[in-house]
Write an enzyme that holds these catalytic residues in place. Structure first.
Site, mmCIF file in Angstrom:
data_model
loop_
_atom_site.group_PDB
_atom_site.id
_atom_site.type_symbol
_atom_site.label_atom_id
_atom_site.label_comp_id
_atom_site.label_asym_id
_atom_site.label_seq_id
_atom_site.Cartn_x
_atom_site.Cartn_y
_atom_site.Cartn_z
ATOM 1 N N SER A 119 0.823 -1.205 0.000
ATOM 2 C CA SER A 119 0.000 0.000 0.000
ATOM 3 C C SER A 119 0.857 1.255 0.000
ATOM 4 C CB SER A 119 -0.937 0.000 1.199
ATOM 5 O OG SER A 119 -0.203 -0.186 2.377
ATOM 6 N N HIS A 140 -1.849 -2.552 -6.738
ATOM 7 C CA HIS A 140 -2.444 -2.198 -5.445
ATOM 8 C C HIS A 140 -3.964 -2.285 -5.521
ATOM 9 C CE1 HIS A 140 -2.984 1.060 -2.120
ATOM 10 N NE2 HIS A 140 -3.105 -0.151 -1.637
ATOM 11 N N GLU A 152 -4.594 0.224 -8.572
ATOM 12 C CA GLU A 152 -3.577 1.251 -8.805
ATOM 13 C C GLU A 152 -2.317 0.504 -9.252
ATOM 14 O OE1 GLU A 152 -2.377 3.236 -5.133
ATOM 15 O OE2 GLU A 152 -2.351 5.159 -6.169
ATOM 16 N N ASN A 190 -2.981 6.398 -1.219
ATOM 17 C CA ASN A 190 -2.729 6.647 0.199
ATOM 18 C C ASN A 190 -2.103 8.012 0.472
ATOM 19 O OD1 ASN A 190 -3.896 4.506 1.576
ATOM 20 N ND2 ASN A 190 -2.337 3.134 0.768
HETATM 21 N N1 CAA Z 1 -16.001 -8.551 1.063
HETATM 22 C C1 CAA Z 1 -16.741 -8.765 -0.045
HETATM 23 N N2 CAA Z 1 -17.875 -8.083 -0.331
HETATM 24 C C2 CAA Z 1 -18.285 -7.163 0.548
HETATM 25 C C3 CAA Z 1 -17.555 -6.894 1.745
HETATM 26 C C4 CAA Z 1 -16.389 -7.632 1.974
HETATM 27 N N3 CAA Z 1 -15.617 -7.417 3.056
HETATM 28 N N4 CAA Z 1 -18.203 -5.917 2.410
HETATM 29 C C5 CAA Z 1 -19.288 -5.600 1.683
HETATM 30 N N5 CAA Z 1 -19.324 -6.348 0.566
HETATM 31 C C6 CAA Z 1 -20.321 -6.284 -0.509
HETATM 32 C C7 CAA Z 1 -21.696 -6.680 -0.040
HETATM 33 O O1 CAA Z 1 -21.883 -8.085 -0.174
HETATM 34 C C8 CAA Z 1 -22.594 -5.903 -0.978
HETATM 35 O O2 CAA Z 1 -22.659 -6.568 -2.231
HETATM 36 P P1 CAA Z 1 -23.897 -6.348 -3.242
HETATM 37 O O3 CAA Z 1 -24.138 -4.875 -3.381
HETATM 38 O O4 CAA Z 1 -23.373 -6.959 -4.508
HETATM 39 O O5 CAA Z 1 -25.031 -7.056 -2.641
HETATM 40 C C9 CAA Z 1 -21.844 -4.600 -1.207
HETATM 41 O O6 CAA Z 1 -20.458 -4.897 -0.894
HETATM 42 C C10 CAA Z 1 -22.341 -3.492 -0.332
HETATM 43 O O7 CAA Z 1 -22.264 -3.942 1.005
HETATM 44 P P2 CAA Z 1 -23.245 -3.480 2.172
HETATM 45 O O8 CAA Z 1 -24.571 -3.128 1.585
HETATM 46 O O9 CAA Z 1 -23.199 -4.492 3.246
HETATM 47 O O10 CAA Z 1 -22.535 -2.222 2.820
HETATM 48 P P3 CAA Z 1 -22.191 -0.840 2.188
HETATM 49 O O11 CAA Z 1 -23.151 -0.415 1.137
HETATM 50 O O12 CAA Z 1 -21.942 0.029 3.347
HETATM 51 O O13 CAA Z 1 -20.793 -1.101 1.449
HETATM 52 C C11 CAA Z 1 -18.454 -0.997 1.430
HETATM 53 C C12 CAA Z 1 -19.685 -1.597 2.111
HETATM 54 C C13 CAA Z 1 -18.365 -1.486 -0.002
HETATM 55 C C14 CAA Z 1 -17.251 -1.492 2.210
HETATM 56 C C15 CAA Z 1 -18.605 0.573 1.451
HETATM 57 O O14 CAA Z 1 -18.872 1.012 2.755
HETATM 58 C C16 CAA Z 1 -17.369 1.281 0.946
HETATM 59 O O15 CAA Z 1 -17.152 1.422 -0.234
HETATM 60 N N6 CAA Z 1 -16.527 1.769 1.893
HETATM 61 C C17 CAA Z 1 -15.282 2.420 1.558
HETATM 62 C C18 CAA Z 1 -14.234 1.386 1.277
HETATM 63 C C19 CAA Z 1 -12.918 1.983 0.928
HETATM 64 O O16 CAA Z 1 -12.716 3.191 0.922
HETATM 65 N N7 CAA Z 1 -11.956 1.118 0.622
HETATM 66 C C20 CAA Z 1 -10.614 1.526 0.344
HETATM 67 C C21 CAA Z 1 -9.824 1.427 1.601
HETATM 68 S S1 CAA Z 1 -8.191 2.002 1.363
HETATM 69 C C22 CAA Z 1 -7.390 0.699 0.740
HETATM 70 O O17 CAA Z 1 -7.856 -0.391 0.618
HETATM 71 C C23 CAA Z 1 -6.012 0.997 0.335
HETATM 72 C C24 CAA Z 1 -4.976 0.892 1.349
HETATM 73 O O18 CAA Z 1 -3.845 0.669 0.944
HETATM 74 C C25 CAA Z 1 -5.196 1.119 2.783
#
Ligand code: CAA
Length: 284
Positions: A119, A140, A152, A190
């Site tokens: 990351s 990434h 990325e 990031n």
């Molecule tokens: N694994 C797989 N699928 C998942 C999941 C997981 N951990 N969590 C949620 N989902 C799926 C659900 O099954 C659902 O699927 P469908 O729409 O196809 O039915 C969908 O995602 C939406 O889930 P929910 O309705 O339960 O919840 P939500 O609408 O709040 O979405 C989320 C959850 C997708 C995590 C959303 O909150 C989101 O996009 N959050 C931001 C995530 C983000 O910013 N990620 C980047 C982090 S930074 C990074 O990764 C880089 C780094 O280097 C640190």
């Protein structure tokens, strides 16, 4: 450069997600970790994720079994000999990563691409540990891997054009969008995300607002799917601190100094969702 056989090293949350999306796209995947318990946890997570799609009627039980059958769990790094690309998703530690890349360079066929899901660690430095720096690239993925559309792709100083293109085409076959980025601390994702999260932590530290209030402002005011403190808990506060330290050290600029409250929570073991407590408390 045709990619057919994929190996993912590291069966944690990111590695398992990366293996899952490749298997769902029809690739044969070897999922490697050092011990069978980690592999079992990774495979169970993948099964749970795909089961949800069966429950929602998007996949049949047969399709689920076919996807799972395309993933071969293994503790043997020599499986690298059969891979066209190896994607590393192990702990964020440069010494561990370079030691692994030295081994992979020795075991993988000469044409194989060595990719890292780091990351924030420098791809150029990881590449320099190998005799094939032109075939080393950052790939990434974002968490949760099956949901997030971005990959990325980070070009190290020596990454060859055809390697970049092969990896970008691979991301397309996973139904994801590749974005090209050069190798500087934190890349783009990031470098932009973590200072925002760090600033959100400062607003709590300075008593400007509660975590709930900060998250509400960013969710309702900026349409973010999660507030920054919920997101920090989701990513892991130790990971957030590590990335802020990488930015601080890499740029030598105090604008990236980690918030003392973030350090305090990490020292307390309040690492976020995975620890049951971070800015919020999580029932198991
Ligand atoms: N694994 C797989 N699928 C998942 C999941 C997981 N951990 N969590 C949620 N989902 C799926 C659900 O099954 C659902 O699927 P469908 O729409 O196809 O039915 C969908 O995602 C939406 O889930 P929910 O309705 O339960 O919840 P939500 O609408 O709040 O979405 C989320 C959850 C997708 C995590 C959303 O909150 C989101 O996009 N959050 C931001 C995530 C983000 O910013 N990620 C980047 C982090 S930074 C990074 O990764 C880089 C780094 O280097 C640190």
């Amino acid at each position: 450069m045709k990619i057919k056989d994929v190996m993912v090293v590291g069966a944690g949350q990111m590695g398992a997600g990366i293996a899952q999306v490749h298997a769902q796209a029809g690739f044969a995947v070897v999922l490697h970790d050092m011990d069978n318990a980690s592999l079992s946890r990774g495979m169970e997570g993948i099964r749970r994720n795909i089961s949800r799609q069966v429950e929602k009627g998007r996949l049949t039980a047969e399709e689920m079994e076919a996807i799972l059958a395309r993933i071969t769990p293994s503790t043997d790094l020599k499986q690298a000999a059969g891979a066209d690309i190896i994607i590393e998703a192990i702990v964020e530690n440069m010494a561990s990563k370079t030691a692994l890349f030295v081994e992979l360079d020795r075991l993988a066929p000469p044409h194989a691409i060595l990719a890292s899901n780091t990351s924030s660690l420098p791809i150029t430095e990881i590449a320099a540990a190998t005799k094939r720096p032109e075939k080393v690239v950052g790939m990434h993925f974002m968490n949760p891997v099956p949901v997030m559309k971005l990959v990325e792709i980070i070009r190290g100083l020596a990454t060859a054009d055809d390697v970049y293109e092969a990896v970008a085409a691979l991301a397309g076959r996973l139904q994801k969008t590749a974005v090209e980025v050069n190798d500087f601390p934190g890349f783009v994702s990031n470098r932009v995300l973590m200072p925002m999260i760090n600033e959100a932590i400062y607003t709590v530290y300075e008593g400007v607002a509660s975590p709930e209030a900060v998250d509400e402002v960013m969710k309702l005011g900026m349409n973010h799917p999660m507030g920054p403190l919920t997101l920090a808990d989701f990513i892991g506060l130790d990971t957030c601190l590590f990335i802020m330290e990488t930015l601080h050290e890499g740029f030598g600029d105090d604008k990236y100094r980690p918030c003392p409250l973030l350090r305090k929570y990490v020292k307390a073991g309040w690492l976020g969702k995975k620890a049951g407590r971070g800015f919020y408390i999580y029932e198991s």
